[in-house]
Design an enzyme around this catalytic site. Structure first.
Site, PDB file in Angstrom:
ATOM      1  N   ASP A  36      40.016  35.781  41.086  1.00 34.35           N
ATOM      2  CA  ASP A  36      40.056  35.693  39.633  1.00 34.35           C
ATOM      3  C   ASP A  36      40.544  34.294  39.210  1.00 34.35           C
ATOM      4  OD1 ASP A  36      39.793  37.596  37.132  1.00 34.35           O
ATOM      5  OD2 ASP A  36      41.613  36.451  36.810  1.00 34.35           O
ATOM      6  N   TYR A  62      42.817  31.080  29.853  1.00 35.68           N
ATOM      7  CA  TYR A  62      41.364  31.112  29.665  1.00 35.68           C
ATOM      8  C   TYR A  62      40.928  30.033  28.679  1.00 35.68           C
ATOM      9  CZ  TYR A  62      40.687  35.436  32.272  1.00 35.68           C
ATOM     10  OH  TYR A  62      40.614  36.369  33.277  1.00 35.68           O
ATOM     11  N   HIS A  67      37.941  44.222  42.411  1.00 31.83           N
ATOM     12  CA  HIS A  67      38.479  42.991  41.846  1.00 31.83           C
ATOM     13  C   HIS A  67      39.912  42.741  42.297  1.00 31.83           C
ATOM     14  CE1 HIS A  67      38.664  39.718  38.952  1.00 31.83           C
ATOM     15  NE2 HIS A  67      39.851  40.166  38.590  1.00 31.83           N
TER      16      HIS A  67
END
Length: 404
Positions: free
Chosen positions: A191, A325, A382
């Site tokens: 990630d 982000y 994930h």
């Protein structure tokens, strides 16, 4: 909301490495339970799946369990049982766990968590990686383990200026390993941690021998430039397309307006929990089954999931983590589509079947021509290290065996 620290030397220089322990005031836990009890609930979703978002039954049961059964003190004890430290790097106080192997000649490994995770998602691999002989491995495959918290996440401080993109974190991690006295080491990430590890590989700081990732970041943003000839390639492209059209909400919001969602994340533990759950389809349904049906997937149990969510809440880092982000988006815009430098060191990659998309070997080879290890495993998603710690640890041993 803040987690007080216990430091061995409050007068140390900025570059000093200071012992650290977690100690949450009881009043914070009482306040959390009060907020959970006072939650205002929307009406139930009008569909039978997650297409409108986190389902009412899931979040209500999670909130009930969090308020009445989850024990943060057990989480705190688990963290405090490990050697934890803080050190200031580039103006930010970085928290990290540092566990040395009992075996000689262990290979230093720095592992970076992602979002919506934290160092909590990596705790289950500490034993298998540092002491492989106690977990079915060989002493020759042992690692010294460094687990830093990303800036603005959990127990690391929030950056007070913009610019903390993956490249800057990568440079900070190289400084951390140098500060710990490691002249040779390897790095791993998934990630957001995959973005940091990718940047470390491209920067190739002195001493970095190789990298491993379990998310192909290039596939999320540039799948159209990757081959789509084989069945596996077409399946991967379809999965990326689905993600970008129906599962991209959190990504877009955090990349463009992290401050806006941050108000809800800091004010409501229910909003925070729902936001952290609404990531990818595979992990969402696994977590939902853990709460609603009492059927966890691997180590994705109710308590471990809430350990992670509670860490975000008690440190008040929902907004600052979301900003990572935005930083990635700003860095991508500044690059203007210019190709990054190649990774000149060995690269390992493991494809887990429940990931956002199953990266085929051809995609990984195109992204990393220096690929030396590739493996597709049969379970895990994930949160691979969290869900399947033994399998994940076996992958780390295999991926880095050739660079020791």
């Amino acid at each position: 909301m803040s987690v007080p620290t216990v430091s061995a030397d409050s007068t140390a220089t900025d570059s000093a490495i200071r012992p650290f322990r977690v100690n949450v005031p009881e009043a914070e836990l009482v306040g959390l339970r009060q907020r959970l009890a006072a939650a205002r609930w929307p009406s139930k979703e009008l569909v039978a799946d997650r297409s409108q978002g986190v389902q009412s039954a899931t979040i209500r049961e999670l909130s009930r369990y969090w308020a009445t059964e989850h024990d943060w003190r057990k989480t705190e004890a688990k963290l405090n049982a490990l050697p934890q430290f803080k050190t200031e790097i580039d103006g930010v106080d970085i928290h990290f766990i540092h566990v040395k192997s009992p075996h000689e000649d262990a290979l230093p490994l720095i592992m970076t968590h992602g979002w919506p995770g934290s160092v909590i998602e990596l705790l289950e691999v500490v034993g298998p990686l540092t002491d492989p002989t106690a977990h079915g491995g060989r002493a020759a495959d042992a690692f010294d383990l460094v687990l830093p918290s990303l800036p603005g996440y959990g127990l690391s401080a929030e950056p007070t200026e913009v610019g903390w993109n993956s490249g800057r974190v990568a440079r900070a991690w190289a400084e951390l390993m140098h500060r710990l006295g490691y002249a040779r080491y390897v790095a791993q990430g998934g990630d957001q941690g995959a973005s940091v590890t990718d940047a470390m590989g491209r920067q190739a700081p002195e001493g970095l021998l190789g990298i491993h990732m379990n998310l192909l970041v290039a596939g999320l943003g540039g799948a159209g430039a990757l081959p789509a000839d084989s069945e596996a390639e077409r399946a991967a492209l379809a999965a990326v397309t689905t993600f970008r059209t129906s599962g991209f909400g959190y990504f877009l919001e955090q990349a463009t307006r992290p401050q806006t969602i941050g108000y809800a994340l800091l004010d409501s533990p229910v909003a925070l929990a729902a936001w952290l759950l609404d990531h990818d389809t595979d992990s969402y349904y696994k977590i939902s089954r853990a709460f609603v049906d009492g059927q966890p997937s691997g180590h994705l149990t109710r308590d471990r999931i809430l350990d992670n969510i509670a860490l975000y809440w008690l440190t008040g880092t929902g907004a600052s983590a979301a900003r990572s982000y935005w930083e990635s988006g700003q860095a991508a815009a500044a690059a203007g589509g210019e190709a990054p430098p190649a990774v000149p060191i060995p690269v390992g990659f493991t494809t887990f079947p429940g990931e956002i998309f199953r990266a085929p070997r051809s995609w990984v080879e195109k992204t990393y021509p220096s690929l030396t290890y590739f493996h597709e495993v049969d379970k895990g998603g994930h949160f691979a290290a969290w869900e399947e710690p033994q399998l994940f640890s076996e992958e780390m041993r295999a991926a880095f065996r050739t660079v020791r």
